[in-house]
Design a protein around this motif. Structure first.
Motif, PDB file in Angstrom:
ATOM      1  N   LYS A 175      -2.780  -3.429  -2.139  1.00 48.61           N
ATOM      2  CA  LYS A 175      -1.491  -3.324  -1.541  1.00 48.61           C
ATOM      3  C   LYS A 175      -0.979  -2.052  -1.464  1.00 48.61           C
ATOM      4  O   LYS A 175      -0.236  -1.734  -0.346  1.00 48.61           O
ATOM      5  N   ARG A 201      -0.090  -0.627   2.244  1.00 46.89           N
ATOM      6  CA  ARG A 201       1.283  -0.510   2.609  1.00 46.89           C
ATOM      7  C   ARG A 201       1.771   0.401   3.396  1.00 46.89           C
ATOM      8  O   ARG A 201       2.858  -0.025   4.397  1.00 46.89           O
ATOM      9  N   SER A 215       1.268  -1.306   6.749  1.00 52.33           N
ATOM     10  CA  SER A 215       1.824  -2.597   7.076  1.00 52.33           C
ATOM     11  C   SER A 215       2.581  -2.966   5.946  1.00 52.33           C
ATOM     12  O   SER A 215       2.218  -3.432   4.795  1.00 52.33           O
ATOM     13  N   GLN A 272       4.418  -5.428   5.653  1.00 53.35           N
ATOM     14  CA  GLN A 272       4.410  -6.767   4.939  1.00 53.35           C
ATOM     15  C   GLN A 272       3.121  -7.456   4.364  1.00 53.35           C
ATOM     16  O   GLN A 272       2.741  -8.502   4.027  1.00 53.35           O
ATOM     17  N   LEU A 302       2.234  -7.118   1.223  1.00 52.85           N
ATOM     18  CA  LEU A 302       2.314  -8.198  -0.149  1.00 52.85           C
ATOM     19  C   LEU A 302       2.395  -9.654   0.220  1.00 52.85           C
ATOM     20  O   LEU A 302       1.997 -10.367  -0.479  1.00 52.85           O
ATOM     21  N   SER A 303       3.306  -9.900   1.038  1.00 54.44           N
ATOM     22  CA  SER A 303       3.483 -11.409   1.487  1.00 54.44           C
ATOM     23  C   SER A 303       2.242 -11.730   1.932  1.00 54.44           C
ATOM     24  O   SER A 303       1.797 -13.184   1.973  1.00 54.44           O
ATOM     25  N   ARG A 304       1.488 -11.186   2.830  1.00 56.87           N
ATOM     26  CA  ARG A 304       0.356 -11.508   3.382  1.00 56.87           C
ATOM     27  C   ARG A 304      -0.566 -11.609   2.459  1.00 56.87           C
ATOM     28  O   ARG A 304      -1.423 -12.736   2.406  1.00 56.87           O
ATOM     29  N   VAL A 334      -0.037 -12.531  -0.778  1.00 55.00           N
ATOM     30  CA  VAL A 334       0.255 -13.635  -1.586  1.00 55.00           C
ATOM     31  C   VAL A 334      -0.167 -14.956  -0.872  1.00 55.00           C
ATOM     32  O   VAL A 334      -0.678 -15.902  -1.454  1.00 55.00           O
ATOM     33  N   LEU A 335       0.231 -14.975   0.450  1.00 56.29           N
ATOM     34  CA  LEU A 335      -0.033 -16.183   1.149  1.00 56.29           C
ATOM     35  C   LEU A 335      -1.513 -16.458   1.383  1.00 56.29           C
ATOM     36  O   LEU A 335      -1.982 -17.561   1.288  1.00 56.29           O
ATOM     37  N   CYS A 390      -3.995 -15.606  -0.784  1.00 53.26           N
ATOM     38  CA  CYS A 390      -4.209 -16.152  -1.874  1.00 53.26           C
ATOM     39  C   CYS A 390      -4.074 -17.681  -2.179  1.00 53.26           C
ATOM     40  O   CYS A 390      -4.997 -18.608  -2.572  1.00 53.26           O
TER      41      CYS A 390
END
Length: 208
Positions: free
Chosen positions: A67, A71, A74, A76, A78-80, A82-83, A85
């Motif tokens: 992250k 960051r 990119s 985004q 964090l959301s990528r 999480v998705l 995982c």
């Protein structure tokens, strides 16, 4: 290789240790068993599940590192992460099942099959014990028949010693099969216990 790639690899290794495969327990447990390392360490009344502990350390390290590294370029990330995982954990049982069927397609010995979701309901009938057992067989390879019987431990049935008879099962090659089958047995001490028993293990002999 960039530092960010190392963080992603660390995250993936942690997820691999925690993810469940198609047999219902974690890939980390299977890796530890394959290496001959106990997955649970007992200290007094406290138990430590090593694949979980190591897995979470790797996940936290890899997640935070990736992250922070990605960051700036990119937003985004964090959301990528999480998705990614979530998708990894959801797909791992299906991927592991497919890989086993592929890798053991031509196998024919005891190692060419697995049993999961095993349970028995033990009851009495005419001075006999009946174990109505259900389980899922993964016949990855080319087994045709097996001889099988449950091995119920003393603790499972109130410390009785049960000798169950065997049954012969015909198998379909390269198939996942849901089986329900009764076994007959007689406790040597003459007493009986009734009720459900989970995670039953079996003695299996391959018919060649």
């Amino acid at each position: 290789m960039s530092k960010g790639a190392y963080y992603l690899i660390t995250l993936s290794l942690g997820l691999l240790l925690l993810a469940n495969h198609h047999l219902g327990y974690s890939i980390g447990d299977s890796i530890f068993k394959m290496l001959g390392i106990p997955s649970k360490l007992q200290k007094g009344n406290t138990g430590f599940h090593m694949p979980v502990i190591i897995g979470w350390i790797l996940i936290i390290t890899g997640f935070i590192g990736a992250k922070n590294y990605y960051r700036p370029t990119s937003p985004q990330i964090l959301s990528r992460l999480v998705l990614g995982c979530i998708v990894f954990l959801l797909l791992s049982p299906y991927v592991s099942e497919g890989l086993m069927f592929l890798l053991k397609y031509n196998a024919a010995g005891r190692n060419s099959m697995d049993i999961s979701n095993s349970s028995c309901y033990v009851r009495t009938e005419e001075n006999k014990l009946l174990a109505d057992c259900s389980f899922t067989i993964y016949n990855y390879g080319e087994l045709d028949q097996i001889i099988i019987k449950p091995t119920l431990s003393y603790e499972m049935l109130g410390k009785e010693q049960i000798d169950f008879g065997v049954n012969t099962l015909a198998l379909e090659p390269h198939r996942k099969m849901n089986i329900r089958i009764p076994f007959k047995g007689t406790p040597k001490d003459g007493s009986y216990s009734m009720g459900p028993v989970k995670d039953v293990e079996y003695d299996i002999e391959v018919i060649k």
